[in-house]
Write a protein that holds these residues in place. Structure first.
Motif, PDB file in Angstrom:
ATOM      1  N   PRO A 155     -46.269  94.974 -78.699  1.00 44.71           N
ATOM      2  CA  PRO A 155     -47.358  94.089 -79.144  1.00 44.71           C
ATOM      3  C   PRO A 155     -48.472  94.030 -78.109  1.00 44.71           C
ATOM      4  O   PRO A 155     -48.221  94.148 -76.908  1.00 44.71           O
ATOM      5  CB  PRO A 155     -46.685  92.725 -79.264  1.00 44.71           C
ATOM      6  CG  PRO A 155     -45.227  92.974 -79.236  1.00 44.71           C
ATOM      7  CD  PRO A 155     -44.983  94.304 -78.616  1.00 44.71           C
ATOM      8  N   ASP A 156     -49.686  93.866 -78.599  1.00 44.14           N
ATOM      9  CA  ASP A 156     -50.860  93.799 -77.719  1.00 44.14           C
ATOM     10  C   ASP A 156     -50.902  92.392 -77.098  1.00 44.14           C
ATOM     11  O   ASP A 156     -51.344  91.436 -77.740  1.00 44.14           O
ATOM     12  CB  ASP A 156     -52.109  94.075 -78.558  1.00 44.14           C
ATOM     13  CG  ASP A 156     -53.376  94.084 -77.725  1.00 44.14           C
ATOM     14  OD1 ASP A 156     -53.341  93.559 -76.598  1.00 44.14           O
ATOM     15  OD2 ASP A 156     -54.390  94.606 -78.220  1.00 44.14           O
ATOM     16  N   GLU A 157     -50.404  92.304 -75.857  1.00 47.12           N
ATOM     17  CA  GLU A 157     -50.277  90.979 -75.223  1.00 47.12           C
ATOM     18  C   GLU A 157     -51.645  90.327 -74.997  1.00 47.12           C
ATOM     19  O   GLU A 157     -51.779  89.109 -75.062  1.00 47.12           O
ATOM     20  CB  GLU A 157     -49.498  91.063 -73.907  1.00 47.12           C
ATOM     21  CG  GLU A 157     -47.996  91.274 -74.089  1.00 47.12           C
ATOM     22  CD  GLU A 157     -47.342  90.258 -75.059  1.00 47.12           C
ATOM     23  OE1 GLU A 157     -47.779  89.094 -75.112  1.00 47.12           O
ATOM     24  OE2 GLU A 157     -46.419  90.666 -75.792  1.00 47.12           O
ATOM     25  N   ALA A 158     -52.663  91.154 -74.737  1.00 48.39           N
ATOM     26  CA  ALA A 158     -54.001  90.591 -74.510  1.00 48.39           C
ATOM     27  C   ALA A 158     -54.483  89.911 -75.797  1.00 48.39           C
ATOM     28  O   ALA A 158     -55.003  88.788 -75.769  1.00 48.39           O
ATOM     29  CB  ALA A 158     -54.965  91.689 -74.088  1.00 48.39           C
ATOM     30  N   GLU A 159     -54.247  90.593 -76.935  1.00 53.39           N
ATOM     31  CA  GLU A 159     -54.656  90.023 -78.225  1.00 53.39           C
ATOM     32  C   GLU A 159     -53.862  88.746 -78.505  1.00 53.39           C
ATOM     33  O   GLU A 159     -54.389  87.750 -78.979  1.00 53.39           O
ATOM     34  CB  GLU A 159     -54.416  91.045 -79.339  1.00 53.39           C
ATOM     35  CG  GLU A 159     -54.939  90.602 -80.694  1.00 53.39           C
ATOM     36  CD  GLU A 159     -54.611  91.581 -81.821  1.00 53.39           C
ATOM     37  OE1 GLU A 159     -55.499  91.862 -82.617  1.00 53.39           O
ATOM     38  OE2 GLU A 159     -53.451  92.051 -81.894  1.00 53.39           O
ATOM     39  N   ARG A 160     -52.561  88.803 -78.147  1.00 54.06           N
ATOM     40  CA  ARG A 160     -51.720  87.634 -78.424  1.00 54.06           C
ATOM     41  C   ARG A 160     -52.137  86.440 -77.561  1.00 54.06           C
ATOM     42  O   ARG A 160     -52.005  85.301 -77.968  1.00 54.06           O
ATOM     43  CB  ARG A 160     -50.253  87.986 -78.189  1.00 54.06           C
ATOM     44  CG  ARG A 160     -49.358  86.854 -78.574  1.00 54.06           C
ATOM     45  CD  ARG A 160     -47.956  87.262 -78.832  1.00 54.06           C
ATOM     46  NE  ARG A 160     -47.834  88.144 -79.962  1.00 54.06           N
ATOM     47  CZ  ARG A 160     -46.754  88.876 -80.202  1.00 54.06           C
ATOM     48  NH1 ARG A 160     -45.748  88.840 -79.384  1.00 54.06           N
ATOM     49  NH2 ARG A 160     -46.699  89.648 -81.245  1.00 54.06           N
ATOM     50  N   ARG A 161     -52.619  86.714 -76.346  1.00 48.68           N
ATOM     51  CA  ARG A 161     -53.082  85.606 -75.493  1.00 48.68           C
ATOM     52  C   ARG A 161     -54.422  85.068 -75.990  1.00 48.68           C
ATOM     53  O   ARG A 161     -54.629  83.862 -76.086  1.00 48.68           O
ATOM     54  CB  ARG A 161     -53.232  86.081 -74.039  1.00 48.68           C
ATOM     55  CG  ARG A 161     -52.051  85.719 -73.148  1.00 48.68           C
ATOM     56  CD  ARG A 161     -52.411  85.881 -71.678  1.00 48.68           C
ATOM     57  NE  ARG A 161     -53.140  87.116 -71.397  1.00 48.68           N
ATOM     58  CZ  ARG A 161     -52.571  88.292 -71.222  1.00 48.68           C
ATOM     59  NH1 ARG A 161     -51.255  88.399 -71.280  1.00 48.68           N
ATOM     60  NH2 ARG A 161     -53.291  89.372 -70.963  1.00 48.68           N
TER      61      ARG A 161
ATOM     62  N   THR B 151     -60.695  76.978 -82.402  1.00 49.40           N
ATOM     63  CA  THR B 151     -59.494  76.211 -82.723  1.00 49.40           C
ATOM     64  C   THR B 151     -58.501  76.430 -81.571  1.00 49.40           C
ATOM     65  O   THR B 151     -58.548  77.479 -80.926  1.00 49.40           O
ATOM     66  CB  THR B 151     -58.952  76.647 -84.113  1.00 49.40           C
ATOM     67  OG1 THR B 151     -57.964  75.758 -84.535  1.00 49.40           O
ATOM     68  CG2 THR B 151     -58.454  78.051 -84.128  1.00 49.40           C
ATOM     69  N   PRO B 152     -57.633  75.452 -81.257  1.00 52.84           N
ATOM     70  CA  PRO B 152     -56.820  75.587 -80.041  1.00 52.84           C
ATOM     71  C   PRO B 152     -55.843  76.762 -80.102  1.00 52.84           C
ATOM     72  O   PRO B 152     -55.253  77.030 -81.156  1.00 52.84           O
ATOM     73  CB  PRO B 152     -56.030  74.269 -79.969  1.00 52.84           C
ATOM     74  CG  PRO B 152     -56.443  73.441 -81.101  1.00 52.84           C
ATOM     75  CD  PRO B 152     -57.414  74.174 -81.947  1.00 52.84           C
ATOM     76  N   VAL B 153     -55.709  77.441 -78.961  1.00 57.28           N
ATOM     77  CA  VAL B 153     -54.710  78.502 -78.815  1.00 57.28           C
ATOM     78  C   VAL B 153     -53.739  78.023 -77.743  1.00 57.28           C
ATOM     79  O   VAL B 153     -54.150  77.712 -76.627  1.00 57.28           O
ATOM     80  CB  VAL B 153     -55.376  79.834 -78.391  1.00 57.28           C
ATOM     81  CG1 VAL B 153     -54.336  80.879 -78.018  1.00 57.28           C
ATOM     82  CG2 VAL B 153     -56.263  80.354 -79.515  1.00 57.28           C
ATOM     83  N   ASP B 154     -52.460  77.924 -78.099  1.00 53.99           N
ATOM     84  CA  ASP B 154     -51.455  77.389 -77.181  1.00 53.99           C
ATOM     85  C   ASP B 154     -50.402  78.477 -76.937  1.00 53.99           C
ATOM     86  O   ASP B 154     -49.505  78.684 -77.759  1.00 53.99           O
ATOM     87  CB  ASP B 154     -50.829  76.139 -77.832  1.00 53.99           C
ATOM     88  CG  ASP B 154     -49.764  75.507 -76.962  1.00 53.99           C
ATOM     89  OD1 ASP B 154     -49.172  76.215 -76.121  1.00 53.99           O
ATOM     90  OD2 ASP B 154     -49.514  74.299 -77.136  1.00 53.99           O
ATOM     91  N   PRO B 155     -50.500  79.188 -75.784  1.00 51.44           N
ATOM     92  CA  PRO B 155     -49.586  80.316 -75.533  1.00 51.44           C
ATOM     93  C   PRO B 155     -48.114  79.901 -75.531  1.00 51.44           C
ATOM     94  O   PRO B 155     -47.252  80.677 -75.942  1.00 51.44           O
ATOM     95  CB  PRO B 155     -50.002  80.817 -74.147  1.00 51.44           C
ATOM     96  CG  PRO B 155     -51.385  80.294 -73.938  1.00 51.44           C
ATOM     97  CD  PRO B 155     -51.474  79.014 -74.700  1.00 51.44           C
TER      98      PRO B 155
ATOM     99  N   LEU C  75     -49.477  85.883 -84.472  1.00 52.82           N
ATOM    100  CA  LEU C  75     -50.760  86.084 -83.785  1.00 52.82           C
ATOM    101  C   LEU C  75     -51.598  84.818 -83.865  1.00 52.82           C
ATOM    102  O   LEU C  75     -51.918  84.362 -84.974  1.00 52.82           O
ATOM    103  CB  LEU C  75     -51.479  87.224 -84.507  1.00 52.82           C
ATOM    104  CG  LEU C  75     -52.370  88.150 -83.713  1.00 52.82           C
ATOM    105  CD1 LEU C  75     -51.651  88.727 -82.519  1.00 52.82           C
ATOM    106  CD2 LEU C  75     -52.836  89.269 -84.638  1.00 52.82           C
ATOM    107  N   PRO C  76     -51.980  84.227 -82.722  1.00 52.93           N
ATOM    108  CA  PRO C  76     -52.748  82.987 -82.801  1.00 52.93           C
ATOM    109  C   PRO C  76     -54.177  83.224 -83.286  1.00 52.93           C
ATOM    110  O   PRO C  76     -54.782  84.261 -82.997  1.00 52.93           O
ATOM    111  CB  PRO C  76     -52.754  82.471 -81.356  1.00 52.93           C
ATOM    112  CG  PRO C  76     -52.510  83.669 -80.521  1.00 52.93           C
ATOM    113  CD  PRO C  76     -51.720  84.647 -81.343  1.00 52.93           C
TER     114      PRO C  76
END
Ligand SMILES: Cc1ncc(COP(=O)(O)O)c(C=O)c1O
Length: 334
Positions: free
Chosen positions: A150-156, A301-305, A291-292
Motif C-alpha cells: 500500500p502507498d503509505e504516503a497516500e494513506r497518511r 475533513t479530519p484525517v486521523d492516522p 483510505l482516509p
C-alpha cells in the motif's frame, strides 16, 4: 511445447486460470498463458459489458503461502451478482478450485516473500453471442496479478473526493431492478468516467450521491464514517445498501470487528451533511484497503492516522464478517 502440456507461469508475472467445462460438464481449472488471446470478439463481456467480477486480495504468510482474504464473502457476493444477472456462472466450489490452482501456480513460479500481495480477479461473462434459444455458455477465469505494498504516503495524506450525482434516485433498486445497482457487473465505464471527471477537477476520488440526495459509495469503494455519539461512544457508519450500492466485503469485516470492540454501528440512510463534524471518513476496498478522505468538495475533513491504522488492522485481521456481510440493515445500535 505440445498443445496439451500444462502452461508454466513465469516468476512475478500475472497468472491466469481458465474455468473450462470438461466432456462431462464439470468445470475444471486450467492454468493458461495470460499473454495470448482467450476471448472471442463476440463475447458479451466485451460487446455489452454483460458479466460480473470480484476483486480480492491474497497475501503471503511467513512461510510464503498465499491465501485469498474474505473468500466466503467474495464468493457469496459473486453468487448474488450472478442471480441478479441471471448468469449461470460456475459455482463456489469451481471458483475455489480455480483460485487455489492460481495461488499454488504463483507459489511454484517464485516463493512469495512474507507479506507479498496479489490482486485476485474473478470474472464471468455471458460468453459468445449464441443463436437465439440456445443456452448461454459463460466464459470464466481468474487472474492473479502482483500488486505493490500500500502507498503509505497516500494513506497518511488522504484523498480528496468530489460528491458526484450518479443520476438515479435511491428508489431505483425497487422500481428499476434492471439497473443492477447492487451487483458487481462488468459495466464499470461510468465509474471510471466519474473518476476521470474528479481527476480533471483537482480531486482524487468520488463519493456518489443519489439524485434524491443520499450518500451512496465510491466508484470502487464503500464509504465509512467514524464519529462520536453525544454520550462519547464511537460510532461507525456506512450508507444504507438498499439505497442502491454494492455490499462491501471490506466494510463488513471492519464493521464486525468494530462491533466486537464495542463500537456502535449505523447503516444510514446518510446524506452529505453526515460527512460534517466527523472524526474521519474513509474509502474502503479489498486491494487498496482503508483510505482516509482529507477533503470533500474542497472542504477539509479530519484525517486521523491512529484511527486509519485501527480500521486497517481490523481489515487485515480478516475476521468473520458474520451478519454484517450483506450490509443488511442490521438495526443501528441505539
Ligand atoms: C462500487 C464498489 N463499491 C464498493 C466496493 C468495495 O468492495 P470490497 O470491499 O468488497 O472490495 C467496490 C470494490 O471494487 C466497488 O466497485
Amino acid at each position: 511445447m505440445p498443445a496439451d502440456s500444462p502452461f508454466v507461469p513465469a516468476a512475478h508475472e500475472p497468472v491466469l486460470v481458465l474455468l473450462e467445462q470438461d466432456a462431462h460438464g464439470l468445470v475444471r481449472p486450467r492454468v493458461a498463458d495470460p499473454d495470448v488471446p482467450h476471448l472471442r470478439v463476440t463475447d458479451q463481456g466485451v460487446t455489452r459489458g454483460d458479466g460480473l467480477f470480484e476483486t480480492a486480495l491474497a497475501v503471503a504468510d511467513e512461510a510464503g503461502t498465499l491465501r485469498m482474504r474474505k473468500l466466503r464473502a467474495h464468493l457469496g457476493r459473486l453468487a448474488s451478482s450472478a442471480t441478479a444477472l441471471r448468469l449461470p456462472a460456475p459455482d463456489a466450489a469451481a471458483w475455489e478450485a480455480a483460485v487455489d490452482a492460481g495461488l499454488r501456480a504463483v507459489e511454484a513460479a517464485s516463493r512469495p516473500a512474507p507479506g507479498a500481495r496479489l490482486s485476485v480477479r474473478l470474472t464471468a461473462t455471458r460468453g459468445p453471442e449464441a443463436t437465439p434459444g440456445t443456452a448461454p455458455h459463460p466464459t470464466a477465469w481468474v487472474l492473479l496479478t502482483p500488486v505493490p505494498a500500500p502507498d503509505e504516503a497516500e494513506r497518511r495524506a488522504g484523498v480528496r473526493v468530489l460528491l458526484l450525482d450518479r443520476g438515479i434516485d435511491s428508489t431505483a433498486p425497487e422500481h428499476a431492478p434492471w439497473l443492477l445497482t447492487g451487483a458487481k457487473t462488468l459495466s464499470y465505464a461510468v465509474n471510471m468516467a466519474a473518476l476521470r471527471h474528479a481527476r480533471a477537477h483537482g480531486a482524487d476520488d468520488v463519493i456518489f450521491t443519489s439524485s434524491d440526495g443520499f450518500l451512496l459509495e465510491g466508484p470502487t469503494s464503500t464509504v465509512l464514517i467514524a464519529r462520536h455519539d453525544p454520550d462519547g461512544r464511537r460510532r461507525l457508519l456506512t450508507p444504507l445498501r438498499q439505497k442502491g450500492i454494492l455490499a462491501g466485503t471490506s466494510q463488513a469485516v471492519v464493521f464486525a470487528a468494530a462491533h466486537a470492540a464495542g463500537w456502535r454501528l449505523g447503516y444510514g440512510p446518510l446524506i452529505p451533511a453526515d460527512l460534517e463534524d466527523v472524526d474521519g471518513i474513509w474509502l474502503a476496498s479489498s486491494v487498496r484497503g482503508v483510505l482516509p478522505v482529507r477533503a470533500v468538495d474542497g472542504r477539509e475533513t479530519p484525517v486521523d492516522p491512529t484511527l486509519t491504522a485501527r480500521l486497517q488492522a481490523w481489515l487485515d485481521a480478516d475476521g468473520d464478517p458474520g451478519h454484517h456481510v450483506s450490509g443488511d440493515p442490521v438495526t443501528s445500535d441505539a
